[in-house]
Motif scaffolding. Structure first.
Motif, short mmCIF file in Angstrom:
data_model
loop_
_atom_site.label_atom_id
_atom_site.label_comp_id
_atom_site.label_asym_id
_atom_site.label_seq_id
_atom_site.Cartn_x
_atom_site.Cartn_y
_atom_site.Cartn_z
N UNK A 1 0.87 -1.16 0.00
CA UNK A 1 0.00 0.00 0.00
C UNK A 1 0.91 1.21 0.00
N UNK A 2 0.67 2.18 -0.84
CA UNK A 2 1.59 3.32 -0.88
C UNK A 2 0.88 4.61 -0.49
N UNK A 3 1.08 5.02 0.75
CA UNK A 3 0.45 6.26 1.21
C UNK A 3 1.34 7.47 0.95
N UNK A 4 2.50 7.25 0.36
CA UNK A 4 3.37 8.39 0.06
C UNK A 4 3.04 9.00 -1.30
N UNK A 5 1.95 8.53 -1.89
CA UNK A 5 1.51 9.04 -3.20
C UNK A 5 1.30 10.56 -3.16
N UNK A 6 0.61 11.02 -2.11
CA UNK A 6 0.27 12.44 -2.04
C UNK A 6 1.54 13.29 -2.02
N UNK A 7 2.50 12.88 -1.18
CA UNK A 7 3.76 13.62 -1.09
C UNK A 7 4.54 13.55 -2.39
N UNK B 1 2.26 0.39 5.29
CA UNK B 1 1.50 1.60 5.63
C UNK B 1 2.36 2.53 6.48
N UNK B 2 3.03 1.96 7.47
CA UNK B 2 3.86 2.79 8.36
C UNK B 2 5.01 3.42 7.57
N UNK B 3 5.68 2.60 6.78
CA UNK B 3 6.85 3.11 6.04
C UNK B 3 6.44 4.22 5.08
#
Lengths: 353, 342
Positions: free
Chosen positions: B78-84, B134-136
């Motif tokens: 899961x890549x939550x760093x997309x926004x950044x 998710x954390x990373x």
């Protein structure tokens, strides 16, 4: 005799110079700046756009006019309500005498403001309504007359579109009080001949240029006839207005707030778009100056200003040229506001260009 | 036809596998066609040429970030760093070029450099060190936003005329951004479905243990997913800086949810496995068209948000039903499927 005369003349000169200097200092020190020394903090809920950078620099420039301000601090809540609250608490704990607060989070910051107020800090929230009441939760609230902006737009629309027409009104996040006040102002001037074709009370754009572009293209596709667009953040329309060309339609009249990029867009496009008349009110960076004046006056025992509410003046009118014609400064960044009191070059420096 | 290509290039041509692939594709295509019909009847403006020209660039951006997210989700991540990542690409492109065409290329290259570094760090943290994805990626997102502030102070500049022409212009009547999305989709599809590396990538996503047992470098492939994803986010950010003439510094924020939604709507399992690039791009068009429909019929903003959320729930629902039915099949077939062409 000669020596006595020389001495007398010297003394007279010194006295006169001192008197003149004192008078000059007194004349330069504004009345809202009292004799008592104080520290001042400017607290932003969100500082990350060019409007805020110019506003922040304007607040600092205004505070610098008062020599009694011995310390000036700034904190950016970065759009994080918890950080904004923490900033307020920390400034109060540090013993800052006065704070001017842009309470983006609204009533969420009221408890922190109230605590600071009760602890003896002069608290002056401005522009965004945080709830509460003067004297109980904070010293003074300096509002902005968005209703007046709406009236100014309405009057201009009436003058330039006397037979009525279709109005598209774009504002920021859903239900924001600024948009509601502006609509109230417009409706107090415009009668039923003027039909608001957007969803009630306004088309939501979050003041985001991308969303504005999507919303505007949907509205243009939906409505064959748009006579005038009203937006409370003019520069965000710059990317969206070329959409009219996709529909082979001329950009219509536009009543909004100013910005150099918008003025330059008008300069480049008005000849190809004969209906594109532009009217702007000042975007209101100087709202912070009035808030700073009040905070400093209360903290230094100065004389508070006469106004409680900042009224953004009308700035540009491409039709009448009054009070200003539309002026593009393409030698300066697009993200500055020529309506602001701050010097253009200083604004360019404030936005990092 | 497109999904037929996916099915044809799938391993072994198992009948049930083809049915599964076809179901995901058919679901998103049928939904899109139905939506277009509904638009034609109730909101013709949403499918008018001008309306589509205004909205397609944003669909293209969602498609590109969706493809990036799909690569990561395929690996069970899961890549939550997309926004950044998207936001940093926007500010680097607009700031370092400073409105000057001559500096555009170098600023874009620097943006890709940042993306490469961010992707590598994500890949090492998740793929090699085995941190929770998710954390990373949340941590990486914070770092990327730190870089956004460092580069721009939170204020992006106005795009250069050349960038506006490249990203916002048209070729043969089609927005250039759409052409970018189509080319990227073709490349991703080809690499995933027709190259050895792509087949290994999918096999590792479907069953890392089996792939490891087969001697595949599992960690390297999993790490590569994050690198490729960041590069795609960077492409999206660079395009946004041209499509939106005066973007904000936080333009990526609004793309995270749609990126996950299109991956889910396209039928890619959140537990890893096969990715469906063509379906993902169609799902991006569907999601964007759904927003345009809501805007065109003039529903309140709150309802627009609910409609998008329902679309996501619909996608998850369709996938969940499919998942349960296929679970037993997968259990019996996975070994031969994953090792077929590795």
């Amino acid at each position: 005799m000669s020596k006595t005369l020389t001495l007398s003349l010297s003394l007279a000169t010194i006295t006169l110079t001192t008197a003149l200097a004192t008078t000059t200092v007194l004349a330069e020190t504004p009345s809202w700046c009292g004799p008592k020394q104080a520290s001042l903090a400017l607290l932003d809920g969100f500082g990350g756009n060019s409007w805020r950078l110019v506003t922040t620099a304007s607040g600092k420039e205004e505070a610098a006019k008062c020599p009694s301000i011995t310390q000036y601090e700034y904190a950016d809540g970065q759009g994080n309500t918890q950080k904004a609250i923490s900033d307020i608490n920390s400034m109060a704990a540090r013993g800052i005498n006065a704070m001017v607060v842009f309470g983006d989070a609204g009533p969420a910051v009221l408890p922190a403001l109230t605590n600071a107020h009760k602890a003896g800090t002069i608290v002056v929230p401005y522009r965004v309504n945080v709830g509460g009441e003067e004297g109980v939760n904070y010293a003074k609230f300096i509002g902005s007359s968005f209703v007046e902006d709406g009236k100014s737009w309405g009057n201009w629309i009436k003058t330039n579109l006397p037979d009525g027409g279709n109005v598209l009104f774009l504002s920021g996040p859903a239900g924001n009080s600024q948009g509601l006040d502006e609509l109230e102002g417009m409706k107090s001037v415009l009668d039923d001949k003027y039909v608001f074709i957007n969803q009630e009370p306004f088309a939501v754009t979050n003041w985001d240029p991308s969303l504005t572009q999507q919303v505007l293209s949907a509205e243009i596709a939906k409505n064959d006839k748009i006579d005038v667009i009203v937006s409370d953040f003019g520069p965000s329309l710059v990317g969206a207005l070329p959409v009219f060309a996709e529909f082979k339609r001329s950009i219509p009249m536009l009543a909004t707030s100013d910005g150099n990029s918008l003025s330059c867009f008008w300069a480049q496009n008005h000849e190809a778009n004969p209906d594109f008349k532009l009217f702007t009110v000042a975007t209101g960076n100087d709202n912070v100056r009035l808030a700073v004046q009040w905070a400093v006056a209360l903290a230094t025992d100065g004389t508070p200003p006469a106004d409680n509410i900042f009224k953004a003046p009308v700035y540009e009118d491409s039709v009448s040229g009054t009070p200003n014609p539309v002026t593009c400064r393409d030698d300066l960044p697009g993200s500055i506001y020529l309506s602001a009191e701050m010097a253009d070059d200083a604004q360019a420096a404030a936005v990092g260009q | 036809m497109a999904q037929g290509m996916q099915a044809a290039t799938a391993q072994g041509g198992f009948g049930l596998t083809q049915v599964r692939l076809a179901r995901g594709f058919v679901t998103v295509v049928v939904s899109t066609v139905l939506l277009l019909l509904v638009c034609l009847v109730f909101a013709p403006s949403a499918v008018s040429a001008g309306g589509l020209a205004g909205s397609l660039p944003f669909a293209a951006v969602i498609a590109i970030v969706g493809l990036g997210q799909m690569l990561v989700v395929q690996q069970g991540g899961f890549d939550l760093s997309l926004a950044g990542g998207v936001s940093l690409a926007v500010v680097v492109t607009t700031h370092l070029s400073g409105g000057n065409d001559a500096d555009l290329l170098s600023s874009v290259m620097i943006a890709f450099g940042f993306a490469l570094v961010a992707g590598c760090v994500n890949g090492i943290l998740v793929g090699v060190i085995r941190l929770n994805a998710i954390i990373a990626t949340i941590g990486m997102n914070a770092l990327l936003y730190g870089a956004v502030f460092a580069v721009s102070g939170g204020v992006p500049r106005i795009t250069t005329p050349l960038m506006a022409e490249i990203a916002g212009g048209k070729t043969f009547g089609l927005p250039n951004s759409v052409l970018f999305a189509v080319v990227i989709m073709v490349v991703v599809s080809f690499v995933l479905k027709a190259s050895v590396a792509g087949r290994r990538f999918e096999a590792i996503g479907a069953n890392p243990q089996a792939a490891h047992a087969a001697g595949l470098p599992v960690r390297r492939y999993q790490a590569a997913a994050y690198v490729l994803a960041q590069l795609l986010y960077c492409v999206a950010g660079v395009l946004i800086s041209g499509i939106t003439r005066e973007p904000t510094a936080f333009q990526g924020d609004s793309l995270l949810l749609p990126s996950v939604a299109v991956v889910v709507l396209a039928g890619t399992s959140l537990l890893g496995g096969r990715g469906f690039p063509i379906s993902t791009v169609i799902a991006a068009f569907f999601l964007n068209q759904l927003s345009q429909f809501a805007l065109a019929v003039g529903v309140p903003f709150s309802a627009q948000t609910i409609i998008q959320a329902l679309a996501l729930v619909f996608g998850i629902g369709v996938y969940s039903v499919h998942f349960k039915r296929a679970a037993t099949n997968r259990a019996t077939m996975s070994n031969s499927e994953e090792t077929d062409d590795v």
